[in-house]
Design an enzyme around this catalytic site. Structure first.
Site, PDB file in Angstrom:
ATOM      1  N   ASP A  75      21.804 -17.943  60.565  1.00  0.00           N
ATOM      2  CA  ASP A  75      20.915 -18.938  61.139  1.00  0.00           C
ATOM      3  C   ASP A  75      21.583 -19.734  62.253  1.00  0.00           C
ATOM      4  O   ASP A  75      20.946 -20.132  63.219  1.00  0.00           O
ATOM      5  CB  ASP A  75      20.413 -19.885  60.045  1.00  0.00           C
ATOM      6  N   ASP A  76      22.896 -19.964  62.127  1.00  0.00           N
ATOM      7  CA  ASP A  76      23.600 -20.732  63.152  1.00  0.00           C
ATOM      8  C   ASP A  76      23.709 -19.952  64.461  1.00  0.00           C
ATOM      9  O   ASP A  76      23.671 -20.534  65.543  1.00  0.00           O
ATOM     10  CB  ASP A  76      24.998 -21.113  62.657  1.00  0.00           C
TER      11      ASP A  76
ATOM     12  N   TYR B 163      16.301 -31.994  54.919  1.00  0.00           N
ATOM     13  CA  TYR B 163      17.081 -31.164  55.843  1.00  0.00           C
ATOM     14  C   TYR B 163      17.876 -32.107  56.731  1.00  0.00           C
ATOM     15  O   TYR B 163      18.205 -33.214  56.342  1.00  0.00           O
ATOM     16  CB  TYR B 163      16.087 -30.275  56.608  1.00  0.00           C
TER      17      TYR B 163
ATOM     18  N   GLU C 209      25.193 -19.093  56.280  1.00  0.00           N
ATOM     19  CA  GLU C 209      24.924 -20.466  56.707  1.00  0.00           C
ATOM     20  C   GLU C 209      26.220 -21.283  56.770  1.00  0.00           C
ATOM     21  O   GLU C 209      26.975 -21.350  55.797  1.00  0.00           O
ATOM     22  CB  GLU C 209      23.953 -21.127  55.726  1.00  0.00           C
ATOM     23  N   ASP C 210      26.487 -21.866  57.928  1.00  0.00           N
ATOM     24  CA  ASP C 210      27.592 -22.817  58.118  1.00  0.00           C
ATOM     25  C   ASP C 210      28.956 -22.231  57.769  1.00  0.00           C
ATOM     26  O   ASP C 210      29.800 -22.905  57.160  1.00  0.00           O
ATOM     27  CB  ASP C 210      27.326 -24.104  57.336  1.00  0.00           C
TER      28      ASP C 210
ATOM     29  N   LYS D 243      17.845 -25.300  52.720  1.00  0.00           N
ATOM     30  CA  LYS D 243      17.250 -24.211  53.503  1.00  0.00           C
ATOM     31  C   LYS D 243      16.212 -23.451  52.686  1.00  0.00           C
ATOM     32  O   LYS D 243      15.137 -23.100  53.187  1.00  0.00           O
ATOM     33  CB  LYS D 243      18.347 -23.242  53.961  1.00  0.00           C
TER      34      LYS D 243
ATOM     35  N   ASN E 240      23.943 -31.398  65.458  1.00  0.00           N
ATOM     36  CA  ASN E 240      23.519 -32.146  64.279  1.00  0.00           C
ATOM     37  C   ASN E 240      24.732 -32.682  63.533  1.00  0.00           C
ATOM     38  O   ASN E 240      25.820 -32.115  63.638  1.00  0.00           O
ATOM     39  CB  ASN E 240      22.715 -31.235  63.337  1.00  0.00           C
TER      40      ASN E 240
ATOM     41  N   ASN F  31      14.393 -27.499  66.092  1.00  0.00           N
ATOM     42  CA  ASN F  31      14.740 -27.414  64.680  1.00  0.00           C
ATOM     43  C   ASN F  31      14.660 -25.961  64.221  1.00  0.00           C
ATOM     44  O   ASN F  31      13.642 -25.300  64.404  1.00  0.00           O
ATOM     45  CB  ASN F  31      13.765 -28.281  63.871  1.00  0.00           C
TER      46      ASN F  31
ATOM     47  N   ARG G 130      32.062 -25.134  57.635  1.00  0.00           N
ATOM     48  CA  ARG G 130      31.604 -25.831  58.847  1.00  0.00           C
ATOM     49  C   ARG G 130      30.192 -26.338  58.609  1.00  0.00           C
ATOM     50  O   ARG G 130      29.223 -25.800  59.133  1.00  0.00           O
ATOM     51  CB  ARG G 130      31.638 -24.870  60.052  1.00  0.00           C
TER      52      ARG G 130
END
Length: 637
Positions: free
Chosen positions: A351-352, A185, A328-329, A256, A493, A537, A238
């Site tokens: 999740d972000d 990760y 995600e992202d 993930k 991150n 995290n 992103r």
């Protein structure tokens, strides 16, 4: 004529002869059901006790239904399946034998195959004569991985292991989570995504590009698994703090979902990584001969929306109402829109936005035990007003509102955000993106973070800017000047993008800061005292959160579930850990933490009437633990 009756048994007048024909090519026997069947005799069904003997007599490898593997029940793939909607007769399953068995990552055990298994399943001569334990196998692999000094080499070694021996990969990860999590990760997965075109070996998920528009359901049907419970999807725009990596963002869904299995216990075959490839605006990638995605500028507007809409409804059509789709992202402009658009029609989670918010709120709730006072008695200042920053801010405000019974608008006024143009204030409202407008409070414009800190005097400083070294010495010293124990969370991150390091936070605050970061930092020794930084995290939250949704059969995500997950995480921090300055529990206990979070999320689902797995289990924690996938090898016979 053969058929499955209501009890799940194979029926037919000539079943023994049928098995003989089916297994004639015994060394390459495909996977299929076997167990206690029934045969019609004079119109009546009688149990066939000889089915297993027939199978063994014809050379098929058979998993032992009595294998002791922990909680759950066996499914058609020999995995725990208590997370399925119904529990059925614990059938056994046959697998290909011989050389093919050694090339099947789901069933391969390598040198752990016993002498009896090698004799029965045509493995003699295909392996060295020694037979070892899974524990020794794990020890050897960990030793080999540690020989690599470059983190990306360790990442590639772990991916190779996952592709040849799935259970060993997950056992290694579960037993060594604190050491291997930074490899699988963040931060290493960021570098892996940047170089994904060079290190790509075999596909680990589905790639859906603009070329497949109108055929996405057909593409989904190409995936070999039918019982999917969790999908992690990205469009690669992103990736962490690294920007647009296009199709190479696949490393994020793959990573993930590895954590969904290792930390949350969702079985691997129920996880599906997906990358939506609509192109990339990264000129370097477009010119890279090893780039694996579409060589075109990123699609936007109606073309993009139509492709995502087709994907969302194809998923629902193919896998049902209860499949969790985790965004995600995605870039800010798409992330908020997608979440708002589909939260009422699909089981979706970002999740972000939501996962980060949960883990940060959990850390703050734990930190309050060190600094005293309620959530509403503190003032929050954010550097970064994107999806992470505004998501965290909104969840903090929701928790304040829940605790004080005050309106959400009133609670938001305790929270201030700074973006690239300075403090977000009401005079800027006309030029703000919609997700920033709730945070535009009445105040004079302030251009810099340092000035904002001096004027607002926050007790909690949170960084979600994606820009490294922005919590300068002056900023940290200012926080320490009016707070006995300033809470400083540098969340961006990977490590290179962190707003400050643990050493900087402790040194500049003279050891008074309560610090946590998004990426891991080593303990810091100062004046004879060791400070252990926490890691905010997302892995603390999303695996357990997803497990809670799955075991309850939830059909929609509700804000109360997010609050419950944060409170459950905070409760896992012991007094001993708090005394060391930790606001997050050790990751070595992550499976127990995930079970607690899953139980809390499921309890809210049942309370709100959103759960479909009825009746509600009497002990949700024990039920969650019993549903977790076990990586221990099965016995063959």
């Amino acid at each position: 004529m053969l058929s499955w009756n209501r009890g799940g048994f194979l029926t037919g007048g000539r079943i023994s002869e049928w098995w003989q024909r089916l297994l004639r090519t015994r060394r390459e026997a495909a996977m299929f059901w076997c167990g206690r069947g029934v045969r019609e005799t004079n119109g009546k069904e009688v149990l066939i006790e000889s089915t297993m003997e027939e199978l063994r007599g014809n050379g098929a490898s058979v998993l032992d239904p009595k294998s002791e593997v922990g909680g759950g029940v066996q499914d058609v793939h020999g995995e725990d399946r208590a997370t399925e909607e119904q529990l059925v007769t614990p059938w056994t399953v046959s697998v290909a034998s011989g050389y093919t068995l050694l090339r099947d990552p789901r069933h391969n055990k390598g040198l752990v195959f016993s002498e009896k298994e090698r004799n029965a399943h045509y493995l003699l001569g295909l392996l060295p004569p020694v037979s070892i334990t899974q524990e020794l196998q794990e020890k050897k692999l960990l030793y080999n991985i540690r020989q690599y000094k470059v983190p990306l080499q360790r990442y590639m070694a772990l991916m190779d292991l996952q592709e040849r021996n799935e259970r060993l990969f997950y056992k290694l990860l579960i037993d060594n989570v604190e050491e291997l999590l930074p490899i699988i990760y963040t931060p290493t997965v960021g570098e892996a995504c940047q170089k994904y075109g060079c290190i790509f070996r075999r596909p680990q998920g589905l790639y859906i590009s603009s070329k497949e528009k109108g055929r996405i359901l057909e593409v989904l049907k190409n995936w070999p698994e039918r019982s999917i419970q969790v999908i992690v999807v990205t469009d690669g725009e992103r990736i962490l703090g690294l920007g647009d990596l296009g199709c190479q963002g696949m490393g994020i869904p793959v990573g993930k979902l590895s954590l969904y299995t290792a930390l949350g216990g969702i079985r691997p075959s129920a996880c599906l990584p997906v990358t939506i490839d609509v192109g990339t605006n990264n000129e370097k990638l477009l010119k890279d001969e090893f780039y694996i995605g579409l060589r075109q500028k990123r699609a936007t507007g109606q073309e993009y929306s139509e492709l995502l809409h087709e994907f969302m409804y194809a998923v629902k059509h193919n896998y049902g109402e209860k499949v969790l789709i985790q965004f995600e992202d995605f870039a800010n402009h798409n992330a908020f829109e997608l979440l708002a658009k589909y939260c009422t029609t699909h089981l979706v989670f970002n999740d972000d936005i939501q996962g980060t918010a949960c883990v940060v709120l959990g850390g703050i709730l734990a930190a309050l035990k060190l600094v005293c006072g309620t959530l509403a008695e503190h003032t929050f200042l954010f550097l970064g007003a994107g999806e992470a920053g505004t998501g965290i801010a909104e969840l903090i405000a929701l928790m304040m509102s829940k605790q004080t019974k005050a309106s959400l608008e009133v609670c938001r006024k305790k929270i201030w955000l700074v973006d690239s143009k300075g403090l977000i204030v009401s005079s800027r409202r006309g030029s703000l993106q919609h997700f920033k407008k709730p945070w535009a409070h009445e105040h004079e414009p302030i251009g810099s973070l340092l000035d904002a800190v001096k004027v607002i005097k926050p007790t909690v400083l949170i960084g979600s800017s994606g820009m490294g070294s922005t919590f300068t010495k002056e900023v940290v010293e200012a926080m320490a000047s009016f707070n006995e124990r300033p809470i400083i969370l540098a969340l961006s991150n990977p490590t290179s993008q962190s707003e400050c390091t643990a050493e900087e936070a402790y040194t500049w605050s003279k050891g008074h800061a309560i610090f946590a970061s998004g990426s891991p930092f080593d303990p810091v020794e100062q004046n004879g005292k060791v400070y252990v930084p926490g890691q905010a995290n997302n892995a603390y939250i999303f695996p357990g959160f997803g497990l809670g949704l799955v075991i309850s059969g939830t059909i929609r995500v509700h804000d109360d579930m997010l609050l419950a997950a944060s409170e459950a995480l905070a409760k896992q921090v012991t007094k001993e850990q708090l005394d060391k300055g930790l606001i997050y529990p050790p990751l070595e206990n992550i499976r127990k933490i995930s079970a607690q979070i899953a139980a809390s999320v499921a309890a809210v689902a049942y309370e709100l009437g959103l759960a479909t797995h009825l009746p509600q289990p009497s002990d949700l924690v024990k039920f969650a633990e019993s549903c977790m996938y076990s990586p221990v090898y099965r016995r063959y016979r």
